[in-house]
Design an enzyme around this catalytic site. Structure first.
Site, short mmCIF file in Angstrom:
data_model
loop_
_atom_site.label_atom_id
_atom_site.label_comp_id
_atom_site.label_asym_id
_atom_site.label_seq_id
_atom_site.Cartn_x
_atom_site.Cartn_y
_atom_site.Cartn_z
N GLY A 21 -46.87 -69.39 -7.64
CA GLY A 21 -45.61 -68.67 -7.50
C GLY A 21 -45.23 -67.91 -8.77
N ILE A 42 -57.47 -72.08 -9.35
CA ILE A 42 -58.52 -72.83 -8.63
C ILE A 42 -58.78 -72.19 -7.27
CG2 ILE A 42 -56.98 -74.53 -7.54
CD1 ILE A 42 -59.13 -76.66 -8.39
N ASP A 59 -61.71 -74.70 -12.18
CA ASP A 59 -60.96 -75.95 -12.06
C ASP A 59 -60.59 -76.42 -13.47
OD1 ASP A 59 -60.00 -78.47 -11.60
OD2 ASP A 59 -61.71 -79.14 -10.40
N GLY A 80 -51.20 -73.11 -15.19
CA GLY A 80 -52.03 -73.74 -14.16
C GLY A 80 -51.73 -75.22 -13.99
N SER A 83 -47.80 -78.38 -9.59
CA SER A 83 -46.45 -78.01 -10.02
C SER A 83 -45.36 -78.83 -9.34
CB SER A 83 -46.22 -76.52 -9.74
OG SER A 83 -46.27 -76.30 -8.35
N TYR A 144 -45.60 -86.07 -12.64
CA TYR A 144 -45.65 -84.64 -13.02
C TYR A 144 -44.94 -84.42 -14.36
CZ TYR A 144 -44.05 -79.77 -12.89
OH TYR A 144 -43.75 -78.48 -13.21
N LYS A 148 -46.38 -83.20 -18.18
CA LYS A 148 -45.82 -82.12 -19.02
C LYS A 148 -45.44 -82.67 -20.40
CE LYS A 148 -46.12 -78.82 -15.96
NZ LYS A 148 -47.01 -77.67 -16.17
N SER A 173 -35.53 -74.09 -12.84
CA SER A 173 -35.94 -73.77 -11.46
C SER A 173 -36.14 -72.27 -11.39
CB SER A 173 -34.87 -74.20 -10.47
OG SER A 173 -34.52 -75.56 -10.68
N ARG A 182 -27.66 -78.04 -7.73
CA ARG A 182 -28.37 -78.36 -8.97
C ARG A 182 -28.95 -77.09 -9.60
NH1 ARG A 182 -33.79 -78.91 -9.50
NH2 ARG A 182 -34.46 -79.76 -11.49
C1 15L Z 1 -40.63 -77.76 -11.58
O1 15L Z 1 -41.13 -78.08 -12.64
C2 15L Z 1 -41.44 -77.43 -10.40
O2 15L Z 1 -42.67 -76.83 -10.74
C3 15L Z 1 -40.70 -76.57 -9.41
O3 15L Z 1 -41.39 -76.59 -8.19
C4 15L Z 1 -39.26 -77.03 -9.20
O4 15L Z 1 -39.24 -78.27 -8.59
C5 15L Z 1 -38.55 -77.09 -10.53
O5 15L Z 1 -39.27 -77.87 -11.46
C6 15L Z 1 -37.14 -77.67 -10.41
O6 15L Z 1 -36.85 -78.67 -11.07
O7 15L Z 1 -36.34 -77.10 -9.68
#
Ligand code: 15L
Length: 274
Positions: A21, A42, A59, A80, A83, A144, A148, A173, A182
């Protein structure tokens, strides 16, 4: 977002996650900053490589593939990987091994600048009535978010050890619109995202800088004064979406979406063993 004339474009700039995206957005908006934009993901790239572009499908979990990807580039915009929240096993390869491979390849090939798509999910367990800056202890809300957080640690290590500079953008976001209450706080417009990446690529002496990626929204939970040297000046505001968002059914006051900065991510899982 217009390119400052002071910036000489890179010869080759690598964009990972280019089919995703935000990758699609940056594929367009980073065009002025490189004679050749090397696009990687990928999955297949659509549309295929155009003028001043080259595509390398690969990859991130594959160390050799990432080494080839980074060879010959001047800087890396690393978007990459997975997400959203998934099982640890799903995140391990693309996100955790992936960013290690990116930094190792940067070290081997002498690349000195990375812009890393970090996330608000690094601090997602802070509550929405708190305001934090980049010095706040991390409170990852998910596997996730943990991946990060590890990426930010690698960025710090590779600067201290090898002088590779990184701007880690804790993206809120970034969508075309704020989709819920939010996101009225966390929304980051595509133009403001581009400005942040541009500042991350061209600001001198950033060491490892962490910056929160939110637009000029009426309310934000994040204080960016520790990243003042980036001179990030967000232009857009989520207020344009307020009426639409407020017309939605209101979540319960104890819904994670209303309580935690990371929203629903704090309650995702647990995931079944495979
Ligand atoms: C992120 O890190 C995500 O990649 C995205 O899909 C959203 O969920 C965003 O955070 C968010 O917190 O709105």
């Amino acid at each position: 977002m217009t390119q400052s004339s002071a910036h000489t474009p890179f010869n080759r700039l690598l964009l990972t996650g280019a089919a995703g995206g935000l990758g699609k957005v940056l594929r367009e908006s980073l065009r002025p900053y490189a004679r050749i934009l090397r696009l990687s993901d990928i999955t297949e790239m659509a549309p295929a490589a155009g003028e001043h572009e080259e595509v390398q499908i690969g990859d991130l979990a594959d160390k050799t593939a990432v080494d080839h990807l980074v060879e010959g580039v001047d800087a890396i915009v690393h978007f990459g990987g997975v997400s959203t929240e998934r099982s640890f096993e799903d995140i391990l390869g693309p996100n955790i091994c992936g960013i290690f491979h990116i930094y190792e390849a940067a070290r081997r090939h002498g690349v000195k600048r990375v812009v890393f798509a970090s996330s608000n999910h690094v601090i997602g367990f802070y509550r929405q009535d708190q305001t934090i800056d980049a010095s706040a202890a991390r409170r990852p809300d998910s596997y996730y978010g943990l991946s990060k957080s590890y990426g930010e640690d690698l960025a710090s290590f590779y600067f201290d050890r090898y002088g590779i500079e990184t701007v880690s953008i804790r993206i809120g976001s970034s969508f075309s619109e704020a989709q819920n209450l939010r996101m009225m706080n966390t929304w980051l417009s595509y133009d403001d995202l581009t400005q942040l990446v541009e500042r991350g690529l061209f600001t001198p002496n950033v060491g490892h800088t962490v910056v929160y990626g939110a637009s000029n929204n009426a309310h934000v939970w994040w204080d960016n004064r520790l990243a003042n040297h980036l001179d990030y000046q967000p232009k857009d505001s989520s207020e344009q979406f307020r009426a639409k968002v407020q017309a939605q059914p209101m979540p319960a006051s104890d819904d994670p979406l209303m309580v935690y900065q990371g929203g629903a991510f704090v309650a995702a899982g647990p995931f079944d063993d495979k």
